[in-house]
Design a protein around this motif. Structure first.
Motif, PDB file in Angstrom:
ATOM      1  N   GLU A  21      35.748  39.869  70.711  1.00 49.33           N
ATOM      2  CA  GLU A  21      35.712  38.491  70.196  1.00 49.33           C
ATOM      3  C   GLU A  21      34.258  38.083  69.728  1.00 49.33           C
ATOM      4  OE1 GLU A  21      36.794  35.720  73.481  1.00 49.33           O
ATOM      5  OE2 GLU A  21      38.953  35.917  72.934  1.00 49.33           O
ATOM      6  N   ARG A  40      45.343  38.469  65.862  1.00 52.08           N
ATOM      7  CA  ARG A  40      45.095  37.649  66.974  1.00 52.08           C
ATOM      8  C   ARG A  40      46.481  36.684  67.184  1.00 52.08           C
ATOM      9  NH1 ARG A  40      41.058  38.260  70.158  1.00 52.08           N
ATOM     10  NH2 ARG A  40      40.953  36.145  70.721  1.00 52.08           N
ATOM     11  N   PHE A  76      38.708  32.968  67.892  1.00 52.26           N
ATOM     12  CA  PHE A  76      37.399  33.594  68.270  1.00 52.26           C
ATOM     13  C   PHE A  76      37.162  33.557  69.779  1.00 52.26           C
ATOM     14  CE2 PHE A  76      36.936  32.353  63.571  1.00 52.26           C
ATOM     15  CZ  PHE A  76      36.779  33.561  63.265  1.00 52.26           C
ATOM     16  N   TYR A  77      37.935  32.636  70.501  1.00 52.54           N
ATOM     17  CA  TYR A  77      37.279  32.338  71.611  1.00 52.54           C
ATOM     18  C   TYR A  77      38.675  32.046  72.754  1.00 52.54           C
ATOM     19  CZ  TYR A  77      34.941  30.210  75.706  1.00 52.54           C
ATOM     20  OH  TYR A  77      34.343  29.730  76.848  1.00 52.54           O
ATOM     21  N   ASP A  78      38.813  32.966  73.621  1.00 52.55           N
ATOM     22  CA  ASP A  78      39.950  32.634  74.430  1.00 52.55           C
ATOM     23  C   ASP A  78      39.567  32.020  75.941  1.00 52.55           C
ATOM     24  OD1 ASP A  78      42.292  32.564  76.075  1.00 52.55           O
ATOM     25  OD2 ASP A  78      42.914  34.733  75.408  1.00 52.55           O
TER      26      ASP A  78
END
Length: 226
Positions: free
Chosen positions: A124, A196, A204-206
């Motif tokens: 990521e 994704r 970009f960010y889980d």
């Protein structure tokens, strides 16, 4: 007011209350406000350092916050004691004084995104380093607007692929639709978005992964301490 504005101004109001030793706005006088303003412009001690607040900082933050607080309910105040209070000697910014990237800086940053990233970075983080500078360059969006994007935020409007930037993260709290530049498509952004999407994860960010990682860290620390 926006939450960020309230967060910035709340300690300023508290600072004035501590200085005036009173929390009743109805008792505040214009002379008090002027004395407070002048005190702010004097030297202040921060740890071991003695510094001066810039007139522009005082002008844009301190009287502004207090003035807004006094305008919340005009029925309870006969007059706004901050009205007419001026902070002088605020230099006008010139075009050549504005902070920002030069064309050389921008090219350096964008060129760096095409280099192979460190193997120590997560997937990521590598993707964020690769795509966020380019998306910012072509949209003018803020970092937190981009990092919160989901694959479903890539939409088609009148046949044009666009970013649907969330209102919660944007300036003015309004959702914005921004066309995706053809150069981003040429670079393969849509392939990354599709990847994704299949993983059912944000671009970009889980946050779920982050929370799980934090829980594992806390569990490990607890086991070590035990």
């Amino acid at each position: 007011m926006a939450a960020s504005t309230l967060e910035r101004w709340r300690p300023v109001i508290q600072e004035f209350k501590d200085w005036a030793k009173d929390s009743n706005l109805a008792k505040v006088t214009k002379k008090q406000v002027i004395d407070w303003k002048n005190a702010l412009l004097q030297q202040v001690r921060i740890g071991r350092d003695v510094r001066r607040r810039a007139p522009r900082t005082v002008k844009d933050v301190h009287p502004a916050a207090l003035k807004a607080a006094c305008q919340i309910d005009e029925d309870k105040l006969a007059v706004n004691p901050v009205a007419g209070v001026v902070v002088r000697n605020v230099e006008t910014e010139r075009d050549d004084d504005e902070k920002g990237f030069s064309d050389k800086h921008a090219r350096t940053i964008l060129a760096a995104t095409l280099q192979k990233g460190s193997r120590l970075l997560s997937g990521e983080m590598t993707a964020a380093s690769r795509w966020i500078p380019w998306i910012r360059a072509y949209t003018g969006a803020r970092v937190n607007e981009i990092t919160s994007l989901l694959p479903s935020d890539i939409v088609t409007v009148q046949g044009v692929l666009c970013f649907s930037l969330p209102k919660e993260r944007g300036k003015g709290k309004r959702k914005r639709i921004v066309p995706i530049h053809s150069h981003l498509i040429e670079q393969g952004l849509l392939a990354y978005v599709e990847e994704r999407k299949k993983l059912r994860k944000p671009l970009f960010y889980d946050r779920r992964d982050h929370a799980a990682g934090r829980e594992r860290t806390l569990t490990t620390r607890k086991s070590v301490s035990d």
